[in-house]
Design a protein around this motif. Structure first.
Motif, PDB file in Angstrom:
ATOM      1  N   ALA A 122      19.390 -33.829  52.350  1.00  0.00           N
ATOM      2  CA  ALA A 122      18.480 -33.301  53.368  1.00  0.00           C
ATOM      3  C   ALA A 122      18.105 -34.356  54.404  1.00  0.00           C
ATOM      4  CB  ALA A 122      17.225 -32.749  52.718  1.00  0.00           C
ATOM      5  N   ARG A 123      18.167 -35.598  54.042  1.00  0.00           N
ATOM      6  CA  ARG A 123      17.807 -36.656  54.991  1.00  0.00           C
ATOM      7  C   ARG A 123      18.772 -36.718  56.164  1.00  0.00           C
ATOM      8  NH1 ARG A 123      16.592 -40.823  50.195  1.00  0.00           N
ATOM      9  NH2 ARG A 123      14.591 -39.934  49.606  1.00  0.00           N
ATOM     10  N   ARG A 124      19.994 -36.272  55.938  1.00  0.00           N
ATOM     11  CA  ARG A 124      21.011 -36.349  56.995  1.00  0.00           C
ATOM     12  C   ARG A 124      21.104 -35.073  57.832  1.00  0.00           C
ATOM     13  NH1 ARG A 124      25.702 -37.906  53.187  1.00  0.00           N
ATOM     14  NH2 ARG A 124      24.366 -38.886  51.678  1.00  0.00           N
ATOM     15  N   ILE A 125      20.386 -34.032  57.464  1.00  0.00           N
ATOM     16  CA  ILE A 125      20.476 -32.769  58.189  1.00  0.00           C
ATOM     17  C   ILE A 125      19.386 -32.706  59.244  1.00  0.00           C
ATOM     18  CG2 ILE A 125      20.295 -30.266  57.993  1.00  0.00           C
ATOM     19  CD1 ILE A 125      21.391 -30.482  55.195  1.00  0.00           C
ATOM     20  N   ASN A 126      19.774 -32.346  60.441  1.00  0.00           N
ATOM     21  CA  ASN A 126      18.818 -32.162  61.519  1.00  0.00           C
ATOM     22  C   ASN A 126      17.993 -30.909  61.233  1.00  0.00           C
ATOM     23  OD1 ASN A 126      17.427 -32.031  63.906  1.00  0.00           O
ATOM     24  ND2 ASN A 126      19.210 -31.592  65.171  1.00  0.00           N
ATOM     25  N   ASP A 177      16.741 -28.788  63.142  1.00  0.00           N
ATOM     26  CA  ASP A 177      17.089 -27.671  64.014  1.00  0.00           C
ATOM     27  C   ASP A 177      18.556 -27.297  63.935  1.00  0.00           C
ATOM     28  OD1 ASP A 177      14.468 -27.549  64.926  1.00  0.00           O
ATOM     29  OD2 ASP A 177      14.841 -29.069  66.451  1.00  0.00           O
ATOM     30  N   SER A 178      19.247 -27.746  62.907  1.00  0.00           N
ATOM     31  CA  SER A 178      20.677 -27.488  62.802  1.00  0.00           C
ATOM     32  C   SER A 178      20.940 -26.028  62.435  1.00  0.00           C
ATOM     33  CB  SER A 178      21.302 -28.400  61.748  1.00  0.00           C
ATOM     34  OG  SER A 178      20.901 -27.990  60.461  1.00  0.00           O
ATOM     35  N   PRO A 179      22.092 -25.503  62.836  1.00  0.00           N
ATOM     36  CA  PRO A 179      22.441 -24.124  62.476  1.00  0.00           C
ATOM     37  C   PRO A 179      22.517 -23.903  60.968  1.00  0.00           C
ATOM     38  CG  PRO A 179      23.892 -24.931  64.200  1.00  0.00           C
ATOM     39  CD  PRO A 179      23.068 -26.093  63.743  1.00  0.00           C
ATOM     40  N   ALA A 180      22.930 -24.915  60.233  1.00  0.00           N
ATOM     41  CA  ALA A 180      23.015 -24.764  58.771  1.00  0.00           C
ATOM     42  C   ALA A 180      21.627 -24.549  58.173  1.00  0.00           C
ATOM     43  CB  ALA A 180      23.657 -26.009  58.155  1.00  0.00           C
ATOM     44  N   LEU A 181      20.657 -25.285  58.636  1.00  0.00           N
ATOM     45  CA  LEU A 181      19.311 -25.129  58.113  1.00  0.00           C
ATOM     46  C   LEU A 181      18.679 -23.818  58.575  1.00  0.00           C
ATOM     47  CD1 LEU A 181      17.826 -26.853  56.171  1.00  0.00           C
ATOM     48  CD2 LEU A 181      16.650 -27.952  58.048  1.00  0.00           C
ATOM     49  N   GLU A 182      19.000 -23.382  59.762  1.00  0.00           N
ATOM     50  CA  GLU A 182      18.514 -22.073  60.222  1.00  0.00           C
ATOM     51  C   GLU A 182      19.084 -20.960  59.346  1.00  0.00           C
ATOM     52  OE1 GLU A 182      19.086 -21.385  64.370  1.00  0.00           O
ATOM     53  OE2 GLU A 182      18.173 -23.289  64.919  1.00  0.00           O
ATOM     54  N   TRP A 183      20.356 -21.091  58.963  1.00  0.00           N
ATOM     55  CA  TRP A 183      20.974 -20.114  58.084  1.00  0.00           C
ATOM     56  C   TRP A 183      20.287 -20.109  56.716  1.00  0.00           C
ATOM     57  CZ3 TRP A 183      23.712 -20.554  53.467  1.00  0.00           C
ATOM     58  CH2 TRP A 183      24.342 -19.386  53.039  1.00  0.00           C
ATOM     59  N   VAL A 184      19.997 -21.292  56.187  1.00  0.00           N
ATOM     60  CA  VAL A 184      19.321 -21.391  54.887  1.00  0.00           C
ATOM     61  C   VAL A 184      17.951 -20.731  54.962  1.00  0.00           C
ATOM     62  CG1 VAL A 184      18.281 -23.027  53.271  1.00  0.00           C
ATOM     63  CG2 VAL A 184      20.583 -23.422  54.110  1.00  0.00           C
ATOM     64  N   ARG A 185      17.212 -20.976  56.033  1.00  0.00           N
ATOM     65  CA  ARG A 185      15.901 -20.347  56.206  1.00  0.00           C
ATOM     66  C   ARG A 185      16.032 -18.825  56.271  1.00  0.00           C
ATOM     67  NH1 ARG A 185      14.743 -24.018  60.676  1.00  0.00           N
ATOM     68  NH2 ARG A 185      14.029 -25.924  59.714  1.00  0.00           N
TER      69      ARG A 185
END
Length: 121
Positions: free
Chosen positions: A37-41, A43-51
């Motif tokens: 998680a420290r390396r993920i932005n 606002d990244s699309p991957a994190l938006e998908w997870v949310r």
């Protein structure tokens, strides 16, 4: 015949099973998530998908609890369950930081409504 394993045959086997089959498999993923998680932005699309997936799963669980509730919750009328959701949702929409208060109000509506229905009967 196989001899029983003393550790698995005693009174502590449920705790060992809980540790081996519930805690450890999920804990590994938590530690990996912390490491990556420290390396993920944020606002990244991957994190938006997870949310989005997490929100959809939570909405599905809430919908199932309202439409086809288990146990004692099934004894309460649908209108009361929807009313409790509406009360909690109103608090969340008013102030997103008060999620705990929304949960408490939703529970209070369910408990109070159930109590009032039991007194009327």
């Amino acid at each position: 015949m196989t001899q029983p394993i003393p550790l698995l045959d005693g009174p502590f086997w449920p705790y060992l099973a809980l540790l081996l089959f519930a805690f450890l498999p999920t804990e590994i993923w938590r530690w990996l998530a912390v490491a990556f998680a420290r390396r993920i932005n944020a606002d990244s699309p991957a994190l938006e998908w997870v949310r989005a997936v997490a929100t959809a799963l939570l909405a599905g669980v809430v919908a199932k609890l309202i439409i086809a509730p288990p146990g004692a919750l099934a004894a309460l009328p649908l209108a009361l369950r929807v009313g409790a959701l509406a009360a909690a949702l109103a608090i969340v929409l008013f102030d997103r930081r008060r999620v705990f208060l929304a949960v408490l109000v939703g529970e209070a509506v369910l408990i109070g409504g159930g109590w009032m229905l039991s007194q009327a009967a």
